[in-house]
Structures are given as structure tokens and as C-alpha cells.
Design a protein around this motif. Sequence first.
Motif, PDB file in Angstrom:
ATOM      1  N   ARG A  40      35.785  34.761  38.421  1.00  0.00           N
ATOM      2  CA  ARG A  40      34.801  35.691  38.986  1.00  0.00           C
ATOM      3  C   ARG A  40      34.699  35.570  40.502  1.00  0.00           C
ATOM      4  O   ARG A  40      34.228  36.475  41.182  1.00  0.00           O
ATOM      5  N   ASN A  43      28.879  29.389  41.292  1.00  0.00           N
ATOM      6  CA  ASN A  43      29.213  30.432  42.261  1.00  0.00           C
ATOM      7  C   ASN A  43      28.085  30.599  43.275  1.00  0.00           C
ATOM      8  O   ASN A  43      28.333  30.865  44.455  1.00  0.00           O
ATOM      9  N   ARG A  45      30.351  43.642  26.057  1.00  0.00           N
ATOM     10  CA  ARG A  45      31.585  43.765  25.296  1.00  0.00           C
ATOM     11  C   ARG A  45      31.615  42.803  24.124  1.00  0.00           C
ATOM     12  O   ARG A  45      32.051  43.135  23.039  1.00  0.00           O
ATOM     13  N   LEU A 101      36.227  45.582  31.459  1.00  0.00           N
ATOM     14  CA  LEU A 101      36.032  44.341  32.202  1.00  0.00           C
ATOM     15  C   LEU A 101      36.362  44.544  33.678  1.00  0.00           C
ATOM     16  O   LEU A 101      35.638  44.081  34.559  1.00  0.00           O
ATOM     17  N   ASN A 147      26.209  42.146  41.795  1.00  0.00           N
ATOM     18  CA  ASN A 147      27.577  42.045  41.292  1.00  0.00           C
ATOM     19  C   ASN A 147      27.749  40.920  40.285  1.00  0.00           C
ATOM     20  O   ASN A 147      28.413  41.090  39.262  1.00  0.00           O
ATOM     21  N   GLY A 158      33.696  46.213  35.496  1.00  0.00           N
ATOM     22  CA  GLY A 158      32.545  45.334  35.675  1.00  0.00           C
ATOM     23  C   GLY A 158      32.838  44.191  36.629  1.00  0.00           C
ATOM     24  O   GLY A 158      32.002  43.310  36.809  1.00  0.00           O
ATOM     25  N   GLY A 159      34.029  44.189  37.230  1.00  0.00           N
ATOM     26  CA  GLY A 159      34.365  43.138  38.186  1.00  0.00           C
ATOM     27  C   GLY A 159      34.702  41.816  37.517  1.00  0.00           C
ATOM     28  O   GLY A 159      34.505  40.749  38.078  1.00  0.00           O
ATOM     29  N   VAL A 160      35.223  41.892  36.289  1.00  0.00           N
ATOM     30  CA  VAL A 160      35.608  40.676  35.590  1.00  0.00           C
ATOM     31  C   VAL A 160      37.095  40.793  35.284  1.00  0.00           C
ATOM     32  O   VAL A 160      37.555  41.838  34.859  1.00  0.00           O
ATOM     33  N   MET A 209      26.851  40.693  32.611  1.00  0.00           N
ATOM     34  CA  MET A 209      26.405  41.736  31.693  1.00  0.00           C
ATOM     35  C   MET A 209      27.595  42.413  31.006  1.00  0.00           C
ATOM     36  O   MET A 209      27.568  42.671  29.810  1.00  0.00           O
ATOM     37  N   THR A 210      28.652  42.708  31.774  1.00  0.00           N
ATOM     38  CA  THR A 210      29.818  43.360  31.191  1.00  0.00           C
ATOM     39  C   THR A 210      30.411  42.516  30.075  1.00  0.00           C
ATOM     40  O   THR A 210      30.718  43.017  28.991  1.00  0.00           O
ATOM     41  N   VAL A 211      30.557  41.231  30.351  1.00  0.00           N
ATOM     42  CA  VAL A 211      31.112  40.338  29.336  1.00  0.00           C
ATOM     43  C   VAL A 211      30.211  40.300  28.106  1.00  0.00           C
ATOM     44  O   VAL A 211      30.677  40.392  26.973  1.00  0.00           O
ATOM     45  N   THR A 234      26.222  42.009  37.085  1.00  0.00           N
ATOM     46  CA  THR A 234      27.053  42.995  36.400  1.00  0.00           C
ATOM     47  C   THR A 234      28.227  42.327  35.691  1.00  0.00           C
ATOM     48  O   THR A 234      28.588  42.709  34.582  1.00  0.00           O
ATOM     49  N   GLN A 235      28.816  41.323  36.329  1.00  0.00           N
ATOM     50  CA  GLN A 235      29.928  40.601  35.682  1.00  0.00           C
ATOM     51  C   GLN A 235      29.470  40.001  34.354  1.00  0.00           C
ATOM     52  O   GLN A 235      30.070  40.244  33.299  1.00  0.00           O
ATOM     53  N   VAL A 258      27.979  28.943  35.427  1.00  0.00           N
ATOM     54  CA  VAL A 258      28.858  29.724  36.301  1.00  0.00           C
ATOM     55  C   VAL A 258      28.039  30.337  37.439  1.00  0.00           C
ATOM     56  O   VAL A 258      28.446  30.302  38.609  1.00  0.00           O
ATOM     57  N   TRP A 268      36.386  38.260  42.947  1.00  0.00           N
ATOM     58  CA  TRP A 268      35.698  39.536  43.029  1.00  0.00           C
ATOM     59  C   TRP A 268      34.438  39.428  43.889  1.00  0.00           C
ATOM     60  O   TRP A 268      34.154  40.291  44.722  1.00  0.00           O
ATOM     61  N   LEU A 272      28.274  52.218  30.668  1.00  0.00           N
ATOM     62  CA  LEU A 272      28.154  51.167  31.682  1.00  0.00           C
ATOM     63  C   LEU A 272      28.239  51.750  33.089  1.00  0.00           C
ATOM     64  O   LEU A 272      27.683  51.205  34.034  1.00  0.00           O
TER      65      LEU A 272
END
Lengths: 432, 432
Positions: free
Chosen positions: A267, B348, B322, A246, B311, A249-251, B317-319, B314-315, B344, A270, B248
Motif C-alpha cells: 500500500r 504506514n 471485496r 482493487l 486514501n 481502490g489504490g490496492v 475499505m476496498t479490500v 479507501t484502500q 498496517v 500508492w 465504489l
Amino acid sequence: VSAGDTDQLAELTEPLHESEMGDLIAALEPSERQELVALLGDRFDYSALTHIDDAIRLEIITVLPNEQIALALQELDSDDAVYILEDMDEGEQADILGRIPFTERIRLRRSLDYPEDSAGRRMQADFVAVPPYWNVGQTIDYLRDNADLPERFSQIFVIDPTFRLVGAVDLDRILREQREVRIEDIMRETRHAVPAEMDQEEAAQIFERYDLLSAAVIDENERLVGVLTIDDVVDVIQEEAEEDILALGGVGDEELSDSVIETTRSRFTWLMINLGTAVLASFVIGLFDATIQEMVALAVLMPIVASMGGNAGTQTMTVTVRALATRELDIYNAGRIIRRETLVGLLNGVLFAVVIGIVATLWFWTPGLGVVIAIAMVVNMVCAALAGIFVPLILDRMKVDPAVASSVFVTTVTDVVGFFAFLGLAAVWFGI
Amino acid sequence: VSAGDTDQLAELTEPLHESEMGDLIAALEPSERQELVALLGDRFDYSALTHIDDAIRLEIITVLPNEQIALALQELDSDDAVYILEDMDEGEQADILGRIPFTERIRLRRSLDYPEDSAGRRMQADFVAVPPYWNVGQTIDYLRDNADLPERFSQIFVIDPTFRLVGAVDLDRILREQREVRIEDIMRETRHAVPAEMDQEEAAQIFERYDLLSAAVIDENERLVGVLTIDDVVDVIQEEAEEDILALGGVGDEELSDSVIETTRSRFTWLMINLGTAVLASFVIGLFDATIQEMVALAVLMPIVASMGGNAGTQTMTVTVRALATRELDIYNAGRIIRRETLVGLLNGVLFAVVIGIVATLWFWTPGLGVVIAIAMVVNMVCAALAGIFVPLILDRMKVDPAVASSVFVTTVTDVVGFFAFLGLAAVWFGI
């Protein structure tokens, strides 16, 4: 649940494993969750609460009467009880602890006194310990006659009269030996006892390294205070890897059950940092606005140089961050890895310089442009490799978690160097 | 090693744990490694080989005579022996197996017949099994008198005359009970037996979910064939998380001991794919070259929109990746997660639109530019969120590992949408 039929509900949920019960709770709407727990009452298995997200757990616990929680905690293994207690606010925690009998309370309080994420927090405070001069027969008889044993155990500890740890015997060893064999003759040295203050991540590494199933936890006087078992450690390993993924991935510390507002906030930080670095890169471009106006092809091609550098840097950084996390990278092999990464950057830089040089020349029919982008590519790929390895190394040395902070710095380097090298070279080459 | 003093060497390495021995071997130069193993001869603990990288292991094993390897493998636990055998080429493997006594050979061969990365490959083929009509006393006597027990075990399996699994008893349970208690009265159902064909990752999830320390491995006829223990599973969990992190980061199946050429080759593919998407993004910019020539500020600002989208994507996507890997994301909560991520992204997007709108207006003193970049930011952040969640979901549905392939697609979307939205809007707004 909505029918309020307690008996049927108890019957349905009874065969569920605590983790399945946890999933069931998480899948329900908030109001249904509280109703479910209230309806089941004494028949609710509180260990299910250790299998759900913090936020949901707190939500359930705050509506339950403290008296009921106190009763429930006494039924649980001490590590599960600590797990539930540690997220509560202090007043609530003290009130619940006050309702728990003295011995058990002392144990829980001692666990809670250890720092968060330490081995002392995760340990089980119930264990079986015998003196070294007992024999196998005495030990077995003791186990047969003692009703107050931990729910599960896989080894027996050997302690001296001051509670100091002298060794351990695995259960299979006890079962193999004749009754008259003395414990001290079959015990093994516990070389891998874990200090209660040790960070859980470090403890997990000891488990992994020595293939342990459980380890003694000792206090600063080397007295046995608990046992850390591998099922707790598996959770730690999973959590730590999760955190790294995480973070890269910037989380931040995010859970799937978080609300829109919580997620947006976590978020935002970041992205804000990223905005700063993006603006910095734009400033670099701004330095060459006259050059770009003369030759728009530069604006078209410049993201390629930056993007390739960013990706190459991320590759090296990912490898470095992981090698640091698993302690595979140390001062003995750092030199070799730095050499290797620099060479890889140079090699891939040259390969892609040729490719992009040809593409750019054919696209804009300007050989000079091909030469400029090729040189910029090599420069940026080498810088990317260096940033990818040195940024995490330096952060690690400064005791900052490299997984969290590395990628900002690495992409800042690759963006700035990429734009500067490409546009700067073009300005010199074409004299604009 | 260089002095060739076998005795001193044996003395020095004797107290080392197998994993420490593994580290020592990895730290040596290739020629020294072979010399070390040759010098130690019979005194070398071959289980150290399970703690080093594949490449180094093969390098050591290929120079050893097959006769010696065959002898060594008989000393090892069957899962360690399989671990060493599975990477060899078939001829070598068959030759070594031919030198191993019949019963042990059949066992190893059976493990090797299971697919790679299956539970059958990782299991230990030695286990303790008793019939259900025995009592605790008989079981303990059997363990005391039998010399050929596995090196370590934590539960005893209960089987019927056809070797079918009927239950299991943990060792602590046996030690608590009186000698005359019958095994069938204290055994528990083994609800979590693992089929030998099951993928090791799936098996690891069962261990984690039910906090198991070991599990029976059964064949297609539900006959007991081995036992999978948690220390093997910890390695699997670690490996799988590792694979996701590296994937990743755009790094394939790489090890720290790989050479420069191997590393360059393994990273090249990913960078090549990235070059393709970068060129695609450049084409989008190329569509607007006249617009950029009119207004160079667009070239200066455009990377910001693309980078922020990248970015944010990617945030998300990472979540998503996982949550898919840990099976937390399923069809029951996918709808909620998609809604949350979109919101979100929108929130943002609006926040950063305001920030960047003001920055752009002040920087170039052109309010229109601020409006254009703000709208482009919102559009790109929402697209980033959608790409971040749908790309992994679709890849997962198509049975492609989302950790490996997601980020190319996500950044392609955010780059293309970012440049197109910003430059396109600018072209319309300013009429150029």
C-alpha cells in the motif's frame, strides 16, 4: 490432526469437495497444514491446492518431497498441474518435471512455455479428437473402448492428419444423430479457436461474447494443442474484475492472507504517490497565503470545491475505466461519450454551484464569496469530467492499465484546478 | 438499411453471431434500429435482443406488434424469452403471453413468477430427463428419436415418477459406457441443485465454488423445474462485479447508452451526499478560523492530512468490501483482518508521519508544525484503517450493500478526524 489419526482424518475429509478442502487448509495454522497433507499422504486430493492462495500453496509445497509432488501432479488434470507448477522456482520445477513420465512431461513443459496469463497456460492439454471421415457410431465406440480419456469433456474436436483443427462437435449433437451419420456432416466450424499465446483476459472476452462452453486452443501453425473450458474462464473473469476493483481502490495485487509487512509495503507506494499530489495541491494553496490571511472563510470553503470535483471526476473515471475494460468504449462512440460526460459535468456543476453559492452567502454573509465559489464549482466540475474521461483514454492508448493509474491523475487535476480556481478568483474578485 | 433492400440486408446480417447483431443494433440511430428489425421481419434473430441494453431493447420492442413478438419468443430458449419479457409492463406482458401456446406459456409464466434476479428467472425451462431404470442404449435411442430437445444441453437429469430429482449424468459419461449399463449405476448425486427462489448471485457462487457447468433448478418440493447453465452464470458474475465497481466509484445503475439527463440525475444523489459531508468537514475547519488566521501554514497543510487518510481508508475499505462480496471475510478471520489493518494503518501512519514531518518543518521552518502534522497523520491513518474495516462490516451486518454506502462514511471520518486532529493539535501546541 493433532491426534495424528490418519484413518479418521481420511474418512472425515473424503466427502469434501476440493474447494472445501482448500478452505479447510486455509483456515488451519501453518504447522497444522503441513501435518494434514503429510498425514493424508496418497489420499490427499492435490486439486485442493488450486483453490488456495499462492502463498499458502507454496508454503505447503516447499516442504513436500519433490518425488511425492511429481506423483501427485500426474493424477491431476494438466491445467491444474500447470497451475501448481508455475509459481515454483525454476530449479524445483525442473526437478519435479524430471520425475514425470515423458509424454506427460512434454505436455506440461509446453504449457509452461507459453507466457504467463496466456490461454496456453490455462488450457487443458488432454482432449478428444477424431478424423472427419469417421461416423457417429465409430466415435461412440472409440469413446467406449478408450480408457485414457480426459476426466471431463463437452465437445469432440475434428482434426486432419497433420493435427490441424477442422471443426468440433458438441456431445449433445453426437447423441442426437444416428450411428451412420458422418462426423464432417454434423461438425460445426470452430470460428472461435483461441491462439495459445492469447492473453487469458482476451480469451475470456471471446467466451463471453459467443457464449462458449469450451474452445479449442491452437498453436501458431493452427494445430490443436489443447482445450480451454469455461470453468477456467470464470476464474479469469472473476480475477480480472477483482484486479480492476482493487486497482481503482489504490490496492495492488493483495491477498487476504498477506502479512502486515507485505500489506504495508504494497500500500505504501500508492500512498507515497498520493502524498506527492497532495503536496502539489498544497503548493497551489501556498500561492494564495496572503489572500487566505485576509479572508479565513476561503480556507474553510476551499476543501468543498476540491472534494466535489474529486468525486465527480471519480464517477466519470469509473465509468470510463469499466467501459474500456469491457470494450464497450471504442473509437466509434468515444465522441458521443465525451460530449455526454462534459454536458453532465456542466449540468451538475451549475446545479451544485447554485446550492453552494447560496450556502456560502448565507454562512459568511458575503454575496461575493457565493459568486466566487459558484464559478469555481462549475469550472472544476467540467475539468473533472474532462479529466475523468481523457486520463483513462490516454493511459489506455499508451498501453498503461487505466484502472491502476487513472485516479492519481484525475484527483491531482481536480485538487489543483479546484484550489486554483477558487482562491485565484477570490484574489481577483476581492482584489487581495 | 436506408435503401430498404431486405434481401441484401438479410444476406449481410445472416452470418453474424447474435452478440454481433446486438452490437450492430446498438450502434445504429434509434429510427434505423426499428427499420432494421422491421425489414428483416421473420429473418431477424431475436436472441440478439438479449445482448443489448435494457433501454434500447424496450425501445425496439414497444414499436413491434405484440403478435410478432409472441411468434419470435416461441423460437427462443425459454431463458432468453424471459429476459425479454421481464422488463415489459404487465399489460403488454399478459397480452403477449396470451398469444403463446399453452405449454410454452405455462413455462414462461412460471419463470416470471419467481422473484427478479432469482435462479428461476435465469433458468432454461427445457431439459432432458430420464428415469433411473433406463439404460444407456435406451437413453441414446430416446435422444435420437426425439425432435423436441433443448437447443444445447450438457447433462441429462434423472427423475423419479413424481418429477423429483434423483441424479444427473454428464454426456461424456453416457458416451463412455456400453449400451446395457443402467443410468442409475452411472449417475452422480446432484449435491448442488439450486432452489428456484435462490438469488442469482448466490447461485453463481455455487457454480464457481464447485466448478459446475450446469445445475438442476428445483422448486420447493424438490421437483426439477429447469436447468441453470454456466453461460448465464458468467453474465451474473460479470454484472455483480460491475455493480460493485460502479458503486465504489459513486455511480449507480448506469449504462453507456443513458442520456445526459438520466446520467446527471443518477450521479446527482451521490454528489449531494458528498456535498453534505464536505460541508461537515468545513464546519470543523470553521471551528479553528482564529487559529488559521494566526498561522496560514495550517490552511496550506491541512488538505494533506485529510487526503492521506482518505486514501488509506479507501484502500482498507476496498479490500474489506471485496472480501465481503466474495465471502472470503467471515467471523472466523474478521479478528485477524481487523488486527492486520490496524497495524498496517499504524505502520504506514508512522512512516508518512516522519516524511511529512520533515517536509513541513523544512517548508515553513517551524519544527513545531512538523511535530503537529506528524501526530495528526498517525492518528488519522489509524482512524482511516478502523473506519475502512468497521464501516463495511457494520453496513453488511445491517443488510446494506457495503459497496454502495461505505465510501461516504469512510471519507467523512477521515476528513473530520484529519482536520480536527491537525487543527486542534496546532491550536493546543501553539496556544492559539
